[in-house]
Design a protein around this motif. Structure first.
Motif, PDB file in Angstrom:
ATOM      1  N   ASP A   1       0.837  -1.203   0.000  1.00 10.37           N
ATOM      2  CA  ASP A   1       0.000   0.000   0.000  1.00 10.37           C
ATOM      3  C   ASP A   1       0.874   1.257   0.000  1.00 10.37           C
ATOM      4  O   ASP A   1       0.583   2.235  -0.714  1.00 10.37           O
ATOM      5  CB  ASP A   1      -0.914   0.022   1.229  1.00 10.37           C
ATOM      6  CG  ASP A   1      -1.975  -1.068   1.179  1.00 10.37           C
ATOM      7  OD1 ASP A   1      -2.333  -1.483   0.058  1.00 10.37           O
ATOM      8  OD2 ASP A   1      -2.432  -1.506   2.247  1.00 10.37           O
ATOM      9  N   ILE A   2       1.932   1.230   0.788  1.00 12.19           N
ATOM     10  CA  ILE A   2       2.851   2.382   0.850  1.00 12.19           C
ATOM     11  C   ILE A   2       3.507   2.608  -0.509  1.00 12.19           C
ATOM     12  O   ILE A   2       3.581   3.749  -1.002  1.00 12.19           O
ATOM     13  CB  ILE A   2       3.917   2.155   1.939  1.00 12.19           C
ATOM     14  CG1 ILE A   2       3.256   2.109   3.324  1.00 12.19           C
ATOM     15  CG2 ILE A   2       4.974   3.263   1.888  1.00 12.19           C
ATOM     16  CD1 ILE A   2       4.217   1.765   4.441  1.00 12.19           C
TER      17      ILE A   2
ATOM     18  N   SER B   1       1.984   6.996  -6.930  1.00 10.78           N
ATOM     19  CA  SER B   1       1.006   7.999  -7.379  1.00 10.78           C
ATOM     20  C   SER B   1       1.390   9.419  -6.978  1.00 10.78           C
ATOM     21  O   SER B   1       1.087  10.365  -7.704  1.00 10.78           O
ATOM     22  CB  SER B   1      -0.375   7.672  -6.801  1.00 10.78           C
ATOM     23  OG  SER B   1      -0.806   6.389  -7.185  1.00 10.78           O
ATOM     24  N   ASN B   2       2.085   9.572  -5.835  1.00 10.16           N
ATOM     25  CA  ASN B   2       2.249  10.905  -5.256  1.00 10.16           C
ATOM     26  C   ASN B   2       3.660  11.454  -5.285  1.00 10.16           C
ATOM     27  O   ASN B   2       3.855  12.646  -5.017  1.00 10.16           O
ATOM     28  CB  ASN B   2       1.751  10.894  -3.796  1.00 10.16           C
ATOM     29  CG  ASN B   2       0.287  10.495  -3.681  1.00 10.16           C
ATOM     30  OD1 ASN B   2      -0.533  10.868  -4.513  1.00 10.16           O
ATOM     31  ND2 ASN B   2      -0.049   9.742  -2.645  1.00 10.16           N
ATOM     32  N   ASN B   3       4.652  10.617  -5.589  1.00 15.68           N
ATOM     33  CA  ASN B   3       6.027  11.091  -5.523  1.00 15.68           C
ATOM     34  C   ASN B   3       6.300  12.182  -6.569  1.00 15.68           C
ATOM     35  O   ASN B   3       6.068  11.985  -7.769  1.00 15.68           O
ATOM     36  CB  ASN B   3       6.992   9.913  -5.716  1.00 15.68           C
ATOM     37  CG  ASN B   3       8.434  10.332  -5.533  1.00 15.68           C
ATOM     38  OD1 ASN B   3       9.109  10.704  -6.478  1.00 15.68           O
ATOM     39  ND2 ASN B   3       8.899  10.296  -4.306  1.00 15.68           N
TER      40      ASN B   3
ATOM     41  N   ASN C   1      14.979   3.058  -8.220  1.00 16.61           N
ATOM     42  CA  ASN C   1      15.711   3.496  -7.031  1.00 16.61           C
ATOM     43  C   ASN C   1      14.785   4.113  -5.992  1.00 16.61           C
ATOM     44  O   ASN C   1      14.928   3.872  -4.786  1.00 16.61           O
ATOM     45  CB  ASN C   1      16.807   4.496  -7.419  1.00 16.61           C
ATOM     46  CG  ASN C   1      17.970   3.834  -8.134  1.00 16.61           C
ATOM     47  OD1 ASN C   1      18.189   2.634  -7.995  1.00 16.61           O
ATOM     48  ND2 ASN C   1      18.699   4.602  -8.918  1.00 16.61           N
ATOM     49  N   ILE C   2      13.832   4.917  -6.451  1.00 15.33           N
ATOM     50  CA  ILE C   2      12.901   5.560  -5.522  1.00 15.33           C
ATOM     51  C   ILE C   2      11.997   4.528  -4.863  1.00 15.33           C
ATOM     52  O   ILE C   2      11.784   4.551  -3.643  1.00 15.33           O
ATOM     53  CB  ILE C   2      12.070   6.637  -6.255  1.00 15.33           C
ATOM     54  CG1 ILE C   2      12.958   7.831  -6.603  1.00 15.33           C
ATOM     55  CG2 ILE C   2      10.881   7.093  -5.398  1.00 15.33           C
ATOM     56  CD1 ILE C   2      12.293   8.867  -7.473  1.00 15.33           C
TER      57      ILE C   2
ATOM     58  N   LEU D   1       8.664  10.998   0.587  1.00 17.67           N
ATOM     59  CA  LEU D   1       8.602  10.254  -0.674  1.00 17.67           C
ATOM     60  C   LEU D   1       7.185  10.211  -1.229  1.00 17.67           C
ATOM     61  O   LEU D   1       6.987  10.082  -2.441  1.00 17.67           O
ATOM     62  CB  LEU D   1       9.110   8.827  -0.473  1.00 17.67           C
ATOM     63  CG  LEU D   1      10.630   8.645  -0.341  1.00 17.67           C
ATOM     64  CD1 LEU D   1      10.971   7.201   0.008  1.00 17.67           C
ATOM     65  CD2 LEU D   1      11.351   9.064  -1.612  1.00 17.67           C
ATOM     66  N   ASN D   2       6.203  10.338  -0.355  1.00 17.52           N
ATOM     67  CA  ASN D   2       4.796  10.306  -0.775  1.00 17.52           C
ATOM     68  C   ASN D   2       4.278  11.694  -1.132  1.00 17.52           C
ATOM     69  O   ASN D   2       3.079  11.956  -1.045  1.00 17.52           O
ATOM     70  CB  ASN D   2       3.932   9.698   0.344  1.00 17.52           C
ATOM     71  CG  ASN D   2       2.556   9.294  -0.141  1.00 17.52           C
ATOM     72  OD1 ASN D   2       2.409   8.704  -1.208  1.00 17.52           O
ATOM     73  ND2 ASN D   2       1.526   9.630   0.624  1.00 17.52           N
TER      74      ASN D   2
END
Length: 393
Positions: free
Chosen positions: A24-25, A31-33, A114-115, A195-196
């Motif tokens: 989930d993370i 979607s948000n990075n 990498n991310i 990151l999110n």
């Protein structure tokens, strides 16, 4: 009655709230990075710039005007010139550009991987810290209860001040460790939220399950490198680009052409005509072919060296993960074979061991449990690294 029904409904909703998972993370960060979005735009810009390198040069427009005598009058004219390289160069350069576009796509995949790998490793560290905090809280609770019992005995003159001070110091120590673990967890949470896209994620403090991953054979992981590792795929594309670029460089010995249309007005007489020119590449292409050949050889050697490094890393990680798996199994068998903390507590209450012996033995088993959690972290972290190409799905 309505309030009672509402309370039950809220309780049921709470029970059936889906527990947060590591996957989930990862999906949230996909979607948000913000960096991932920037990478996509940078890639599009780079690809468009690559495509522009194979266009025809801009046409040149010229105008001339000459003042003459009263008898001859003035003279003027204009011209349009278009330069054209040898036609085969455009085809060869298009192939080079296709390889360069492949490289840009692979670069994006590498940064993307990498991310996501960083996000997964942070999530695994978070699971480890949540587990450690849970264990440490039990220890704090245990020591607090023991202190409360001994404090009552101290007030009745049954317990010495030395035992009370020992428990006070132990309680301070275990609470300090708990506070440090919470601080470490807060730091990990901040990195995950960053990151999110700086968007909060609920239930991070309740994440206690590692992602489900399987340990494959060493041969499987070695075969995955050549197929999926972005750095190796990029280097392979670099080799192909150098080969195609060598073909373009060899064509540099072929002439370029220029086509011109010219109009001139002189003494009232108008002249229209065309001109064709060709360059003679005697000087401009000298040493370029040799340089391209050397560059190709260097790139091929770098590719071989990279593969050796990647395979060495995988072999090392695989060896460590196998050892960690064995150690994890051994520690689990001992620590889960009986409730050591309860046995110690009964021995203390029965007078079989002193308070100091109890605290030392308790610390021993606690350190062993923390060691098991560290081995679990190492195992899952190494396994995540070995299975990292699955994140590209």
């Amino acid at each position: 009655m309505k309030r009672y029904i509402l309370t039950i409904a809220i309780a049921l909703c709470t029970i059936y709230v889906k527990a947060l998972t590591v996957d989930d993370i990862i999906n949230n960060i996909k979607s948000n990075n913000i960096t991932l979005k920037a990478i996509e735009e940078s890639k599009n810009s780079a690809i468009n710039n690559i495509k522009s390198t194979n266009n025809l040069s801009n046409p040149e427009v010229g105008f001339e005007y000459h003042n003459g005598s009263n008898i001859s009058g003035n003279k003027y004219g204009f011209s349009v010139t278009q330069k054209i390289e040898w036609p085969g160069i455009y085809i060869s350069r298009k192939k080079v550009n296709q390889s360069r576009i492949t490289i840009e796509n692979v670069k994006q995949i590498n940064e993307y991987l990498n991310i996501l790998l960083e996000a997964k490793q942070l999530s695994i560290q978070l699971v480890n810290l949540n587990k450690k905090i849970s264990v440490q809280r039990d220890v704090v609770t245990n020591i607090s209860q023991l202190y409360a019992e001994y404090d009552k005995g101290f007030k009745h003159g049954e317990i010495s001040i030395l035992d009370i001070n020992k428990l006070k110091l132990e309680l301070l120590n275990v609470q300090r460790i708990l506070d440090e673990l919470k601080a470490q967890r807060d730091a990990i949470k901040e990195q995950i939220v960053w990151l999110n896209g700086n968007i909060e994620i609920d239930q991070l403090t309740t994440l206690t399950n590692y992602p489900i991953q399987s340990l494959e054979t060493l041969e499987f992981y070695l075969s995955e490198v050549v197929k999926f590792d972005p750095t190796y795929v990029e280097q392979t594309a670099n080799v192909e680009t150098m080969k195609k670029n060598l073909s373009v460089t060899k064509m540099g010995w072929l002439p370029d052409f220029s086509l011109s249309y010219k109009f001139t007005n002189e003494l009232g007489t108008k002249f229209n005509g065309f001109a064709v020119g060709a360059s003679v590449p005697i000087f401009a292409n000298q040493n370029k072919v040799s340089a391209s050949k050397s560059e190709l050889i260097a790139t091929e050697l770098s590719q071989k060296d990279l593969l050796i490094k990647l395979e060495t890393t995988i072999k090392t990680e695989y060896s460590h993960v196998v050892i960690a798996k064995s150690q994890m199994y051994s520690y689990s068998n001992i620590l889960e074979s009986g409730n050591n903390e309860k046995i110690l507590k009964k021995a203390l209450e029965g007078g079989q061991i002193s308070l100091l012996d109890y605290l030392l033995e308790l610390r021993y088993f606690l350190e062993a449990r923390q060691t098991l959690l560290d081995i679990e972290l190492e195992y899952n972290s190494l396994l995540t690294s070995l299975n990292k190409y699955q994140l590209l799905n």
